[in-house]
Design a protein around this motif. Sequence first.
Motif, PDB file in Angstrom:
ATOM      1  N   LEU A 165       0.870  -1.170   0.000  1.00 62.12           N
ATOM      2  CA  LEU A 165       0.000   0.000   0.000  1.00 62.12           C
ATOM      3  C   LEU A 165       0.907   1.220   0.000  1.00 62.12           C
ATOM      4  N   ILE A 191       3.462  -0.959   3.999  1.00 65.19           N
ATOM      5  CA  ILE A 191       2.703   0.289   3.937  1.00 65.19           C
ATOM      6  C   ILE A 191       3.703   1.438   3.923  1.00 65.19           C
ATOM      7  N   LEU A 197      -2.363   9.915   2.301  1.00 62.53           N
ATOM      8  CA  LEU A 197      -2.872   8.925   3.251  1.00 62.53           C
ATOM      9  C   LEU A 197      -4.298   9.223   3.678  1.00 62.53           C
ATOM     10  N   TRP A 203      -7.204   4.978   9.336  1.00 58.97           N
ATOM     11  CA  TRP A 203      -6.165   3.955   9.442  1.00 58.97           C
ATOM     12  C   TRP A 203      -6.166   3.336  10.841  1.00 58.97           C
TER      13      TRP A 203
END
Length: 216
Positions: A165, A191, A197, A203
């Motif tokens: 990601l 990540i 983001l 998250w």
Amino acid sequence: SLNASQVAAALQGHEPFDVAVEVSNHGDDEVLAERVALAVGGERLPSQRLDVPARGTAEATFTVVLATPGHHALEASLEGDRLGVDDRRALVALAPRPLEVLLVNGAPAERIEEDELGYFGAVLEPPDDGLGGGPQVSPFVLTDLTAAELDSPDSPIERADVIVLANAPGVSAAVAARLQDRVAAGAGLVISLGDRLGDLGRWSEHLWNEDGTGLL
């Protein structure tokens, strides 16, 4: 002797590798022009002839290519003598399948130096320079997705060996659950951070738990 350690190391690169066949002479007389052969998956390579000194050894080297993933039988053999029991030696080598890498690019761009995964993808899957110098079988299979495509129920999360990601916005609860299951099954997750983001609270909500069980 078939050198199993050399075979295993070479297979990681999916490239041609050398198999050394060592022949020992336990007699007091030199053996001249002893024919040595190597078969790969039952297909015999061109044989070689060795002169083996008395009470000594000699080595024949065969170049082998395993074109498909899976187990392959390698069998070295001599022309044969009065003691046939030691005229053959076998080894099973495993050629691993390519790793499936799922790339989720949060900031794609036309120029490789501006693309979030431009250099990363070029390292894992170098472009063909037309000179025939690259590996015959790539050790990686790359799948590129956008963040929106990752959220689809059909996204190939469950097939991936590694998931990246890269500067992607926070994932949904459904994707987070799938990622958690895939990592628990053995996949790697990378990540990388960046300016896209999005909501960091998303998250934390889906990938971080105070008890340490979340992916973050």
